[in-house]
Design an enzyme around this catalytic site. Structure first.
Site, PDB file in Angstrom:
ATOM      1  N   LYS A 133       0.675  -1.090  -0.032  1.00 43.80           N
ATOM      2  CA  LYS A 133      -0.081  -0.060  -0.162  1.00 43.80           C
ATOM      3  C   LYS A 133       0.701   1.291   0.009  1.00 43.80           C
ATOM      4  O   LYS A 133       0.557   2.323  -0.613  1.00 43.80           O
ATOM      5  CB  LYS A 133      -0.885  -0.040   1.416  1.00 43.80           C
ATOM      6  CG  LYS A 133      -1.495   1.449   1.681  1.00 43.80           C
ATOM      7  CD  LYS A 133      -2.760   1.458   0.529  1.00 43.80           C
ATOM      8  CE  LYS A 133      -3.190   2.807   0.847  1.00 43.80           C
ATOM      9  NZ  LYS A 133      -4.772   3.119   0.072  1.00 43.80           N
ATOM     10  N   LYS A 178      -0.816  11.388   6.155  1.00 44.75           N
ATOM     11  CA  LYS A 178      -0.664  10.266   7.191  1.00 44.75           C
ATOM     12  C   LYS A 178       0.105   8.981   6.594  1.00 44.75           C
ATOM     13  O   LYS A 178       1.227   8.571   7.071  1.00 44.75           O
ATOM     14  CB  LYS A 178      -1.900   9.954   7.747  1.00 44.75           C
ATOM     15  CG  LYS A 178      -2.041   8.715   8.859  1.00 44.75           C
ATOM     16  CD  LYS A 178      -2.061   7.326   8.217  1.00 44.75           C
ATOM     17  CE  LYS A 178      -3.709   7.273   7.633  1.00 44.75           C
ATOM     18  NZ  LYS A 178      -3.883   5.788   6.965  1.00 44.75           N
TER      19      LYS A 178
HETATM   20  P1  NAP Z   1     -12.892   8.022   8.439  1.00 43.69           P
HETATM   21  O1  NAP Z   1     -13.897   8.289   7.528  1.00 43.69           O
HETATM   22  O2  NAP Z   1     -11.978   9.157   9.026  1.00 43.69           O
HETATM   23  O3  NAP Z   1     -12.928   6.853   9.389  1.00 43.69           O
HETATM   24  C1  NAP Z   1     -12.175   6.560  10.623  1.00 43.69           C
HETATM   25  C2  NAP Z   1     -12.765   5.373  11.340  1.00 43.69           C
HETATM   26  O4  NAP Z   1     -12.024   5.132  12.201  1.00 43.69           O
HETATM   27  C3  NAP Z   1     -14.182   5.821  12.000  1.00 43.69           C
HETATM   28  O5  NAP Z   1     -14.885   4.800  12.433  1.00 43.69           O
HETATM   29  C4  NAP Z   1     -13.548   6.309  13.510  1.00 43.69           C
HETATM   30  O6  NAP Z   1     -14.689   6.278  14.550  1.00 43.69           O
HETATM   31  C5  NAP Z   1     -12.476   5.021  13.592  1.00 43.69           C
HETATM   32  N1  NAP Z   1     -11.572   5.486  14.572  1.00 43.69           N
HETATM   33  C6  NAP Z   1     -10.514   6.140  14.490  1.00 43.69           C
HETATM   34  N2  NAP Z   1      -9.756   6.303  15.592  1.00 43.69           N
HETATM   35  C7  NAP Z   1     -10.263   5.346  16.546  1.00 43.69           C
HETATM   36  C8  NAP Z   1     -10.023   4.840  17.737  1.00 43.69           C
HETATM   37  N3  NAP Z   1      -9.087   5.429  18.478  1.00 43.69           N
HETATM   38  N4  NAP Z   1     -10.811   3.799  18.316  1.00 43.69           N
HETATM   39  C9  NAP Z   1     -11.975   3.478  17.714  1.00 43.69           C
HETATM   40  N5  NAP Z   1     -12.270   3.843  16.538  1.00 43.69           N
HETATM   41  C10 NAP Z   1     -11.434   4.807  15.979  1.00 43.69           C
HETATM   42  O7  NAP Z   1     -11.697   7.379   7.742  1.00 43.69           O
HETATM   43  P2  NAP Z   1     -11.573   6.430   6.335  1.00 43.69           P
HETATM   44  O8  NAP Z   1     -11.719   7.414   5.096  1.00 43.69           O
HETATM   45  O9  NAP Z   1     -12.554   5.339   6.294  1.00 43.69           O
HETATM   46  O10 NAP Z   1     -10.304   5.682   6.476  1.00 43.69           O
HETATM   47  C11 NAP Z   1     -10.135   4.546   7.316  1.00 43.69           C
HETATM   48  C12 NAP Z   1      -8.677   3.703   6.784  1.00 43.69           C
HETATM   49  O11 NAP Z   1      -8.737   3.274   5.434  1.00 43.69           O
HETATM   50  C13 NAP Z   1      -7.541   4.809   6.962  1.00 43.69           C
HETATM   51  O12 NAP Z   1      -6.526   3.785   7.461  1.00 43.69           O
HETATM   52  C14 NAP Z   1      -7.413   5.423   5.548  1.00 43.69           C
HETATM   53  O13 NAP Z   1      -6.044   5.878   5.160  1.00 43.69           O
HETATM   54  C15 NAP Z   1      -7.735   4.035   4.771  1.00 43.69           C
HETATM   55  N6  NAP Z   1      -8.194   4.432   3.316  1.00 43.69           N
HETATM   56  C16 NAP Z   1      -8.891   5.381   3.056  1.00 43.69           C
HETATM   57  C17 NAP Z   1      -9.363   5.730   2.010  1.00 43.69           C
HETATM   58  C18 NAP Z   1     -10.186   6.823   1.621  1.00 43.69           C
HETATM   59  O14 NAP Z   1     -10.359   7.093   0.133  1.00 43.69           O
HETATM   60  N7  NAP Z   1     -10.937   7.346   2.474  1.00 43.69           N
HETATM   61  C19 NAP Z   1      -8.726   4.754   0.818  1.00 43.69           C
HETATM   62  C20 NAP Z   1      -7.906   3.822   0.903  1.00 43.69           C
HETATM   63  C21 NAP Z   1      -7.496   3.471   2.248  1.00 43.69           C
HETATM   64  P3  NAP Z   1     -15.516   7.564  14.786  1.00 43.69           P
HETATM   65  O15 NAP Z   1     -16.669   7.320  13.846  1.00 43.69           O
HETATM   66  O16 NAP Z   1     -15.946   7.277  16.323  1.00 43.69           O
HETATM   67  O17 NAP Z   1     -14.666   8.728  14.647  1.00 43.69           O
END
Ligand code: NAP
Length: 302
Positions: free
Chosen positions: A172, A240
Site C-alpha cells: 500500500k 498520514k
Molecule cells: P474516516 O472516515 O475518518 O473513519 C475512521 C474510522 O476509524 C471511524 O469509524 C472512527 O470512529 C474510527 N476510529 C478512529 N480512531 C479510533 C480509535 N482510536 N478507536 C476506535 N475507532 C477509531 O476514515 P476512512 O476514510 O474510512 O479511512 C479508514 C482507513 O482506510 C484509514 O487508514 C485510511 O488511510 C484508509 N483508506 C482510506 C481511503 C479513502 O479514500 N478514504 C482509501 C484507502 C484507504 P469515529 O466514527 O468514532 O470517529
C-alpha cells in the site's frame, strides 16, 4: 459452516465495506466508537456490538477499518480490545493503512493467543468501498488468505496476496509513492502548459493516451483544471500515509527524495488550512511558488 463476521470502524470506507458483507449474506456484528454511525448498518441487518472485545467474542473473522496505527493498536490490544474477546483460531483482518512494523508486532502478539491476522489495506476510495470494487493488498499466511478470500470478494475486485505479515501494508505504501509523485508531475506539467499558453483540456487529451498516461492524470487532471478540490482522499489522510512511507524508508535506509519533497509541500498546504481538500490540491503548493494558477489568468510569455 459460514463464518460469523465482525466489523469495527464504520467511517467513509468501513461503512461501505460492512454493507457489502451484509448484502453478500453474511451475519455481521458491527461496532463504531461514535455509536450513531452504526445505525445504517443495523438497518441493513447487522447486529450492534458494545466494544471491540464484544464483537470478537461473537465472531470468527473480525474486520477492522480505522484511521492510524495507534487506533488499530487500541481496538486490537486495548482495554476493550479484540484480544480480550477473540477465541483461539479467530482471524483479524485489518483494512486500515498503518505501519508495516507495528503490523508485524500486532500479528506476533495475537499469535501468542492463537489468533491469526492478515494486513489487508485497500485502494479505490469511498466509491470503491461502496461499489465493492476495491483493490486489496494482503500480507499474512496463505491459509488465512484463502479463508478470508470469499469475504474479501464481497468488498474488492483485485485481491492480491503479496507476502507475509506487513507485506500488504508495504504494498500500500508503494501505491502511495506512485500516487503522490505522479500527482506532482501532473501539477508541474499543467503549470508549464498554462505558462506556454496551451489549451489545457486539449493538452490532456493529447498526452493521456501515450506513455505519460496515468489514472491521476486522467481523473485528477480535469479536476485541477476545473479547480474542483472536493476530496476523494484528503490531504490529511494522504499526509498520514506519506509519514508512514518516510518512517519505513528511514528504517530501511532507502532515499526517497521526491516523496520527501511532496510530504513538505503537503505540509505547507496543511498549514494554510487546506488539509480537508483532495490530494490533487498538491498543485496549489506549486502555484504558490510560480505566482500564477492553473486555469487562471495566464502570465504573458517573457
Ligand atoms: P474516516 O472516515 O475518518 O473513519 C475512521 C474510522 O476509524 C471511524 O469509524 C472512527 O470512529 C474510527 N476510529 C478512529 N480512531 C479510533 C480509535 N482510536 N478507536 C476506535 N475507532 C477509531 O476514515 P476512512 O476514510 O474510512 O479511512 C479508514 C482507513 O482506510 C484509514 O487508514 C485510511 O488511510 C484508509 N483508506 C482510506 C481511503 C479513502 O479514500 N478514504 C482509501 C484507502 C484507504 P469515529 O466514527 O468514532 O470517529
Amino acid at each position: 459452516m459460514t463464518e460469523k463476521i465482525g466489523f469495527i470502524g464504520l467511517g467513509i470506507m468501513g461503512r461501505g465495506m460492512a454493507a457489502n458483507l451484509l448484502r453478500a449474506g453474511y451475519a455481521v456484528r458491527v461496532w463504531n466508537r461514535t455509536v450513531s454511525r452504526m445505525t445504517p448498518l443495523l438497518e441493513l441487518g447487522g447486529t450492534a456490538g458494545s466494544s471491540p472485545a464484544d464483537v470478537a467474542a461473537h465472531s470468527d473473522v473480525i474486520f477492522i477499518c480505522v484511521s492510524d496505527t495507534p487506533d488499530v493498536q487500541a481496538v486490537v490490544l486495548g482495554e476493550q480490545g479484540i484480544v480480550h474477546g477473540a477465541q483461539p483460531g479467530a482471524l483479524v483482518v485489518d483494512h486500515s493503512t498503518i505501519s508495516p512494523a507495528a503490523t508485524q508486532e500486532m500479528a506476533a502478539a495475537l499469535a501468542e493467543k492463537g489468533i491469526h491476522m492478515l494486513d489487508a489495506p485497500v485502494s479505490g476510495g469511498s466509491e470503491g468501498a461502496a461499489k465493492g470494487t476495491l483493490s486489496i493488498m494482503v500480507g499474512g499466511e496463505a491459509a488465512q488468505f484463502a479463508r478470508a478470500m470469499p469475504m474479501m470478494q464481497a468488498m474488492g475486485k483485485t485481491i492480491t496476496h503479496v507476502g507475509g505479515h506487513g507485506a500488504g501494508q508495504m504494498a500500500k505504501l508503494v501505491n502511495q509513492i506512485l500516487v503522490v509523485v505522479t500527482m506532482q508531475a501532473v501539477g508541474e506539467a499543467l503549470l508549464f502548459a498554462q505558462a506556454g499558453g496551451l489549451a489545457l483540456e486539449k493538452t490532456l487529451t493529447a498526452v493521456a493516451g501515450g506513455a505519460a498516461g496515468s489514472w491521476m492524470l486522467s481523473n485528477r487532471g480535469p479536476q485541477v483544471i476545473a479547480r474542483d478540490w472536493r476530496p476523494g482522499f484528503t490531504i490529511d489522510l494522504q499526509q498520514k500515509d506519506l509519514r508512514l512511507v518516510l518512517e519505513a524508508a528511514d528504517q530501511l535506509g532507502v532515499p526517497l527524495p521526491a516523496t520527501a519533497l511532496v510530504f513538505q509541500f503537503y505540509r505547507t498546504l496543511q498549514q494554510q488550512g487546506l488539509g480537508g481538500e483532495g490530494n490533487h490540491a498538491l498543485v496549489k503548493a506549486l502555484e504558490n511558488l510560480a505566482g500564477f494558477t492553473i486555469g487562471g489568468e495566464r502570465p504573458l510569455p517573457a
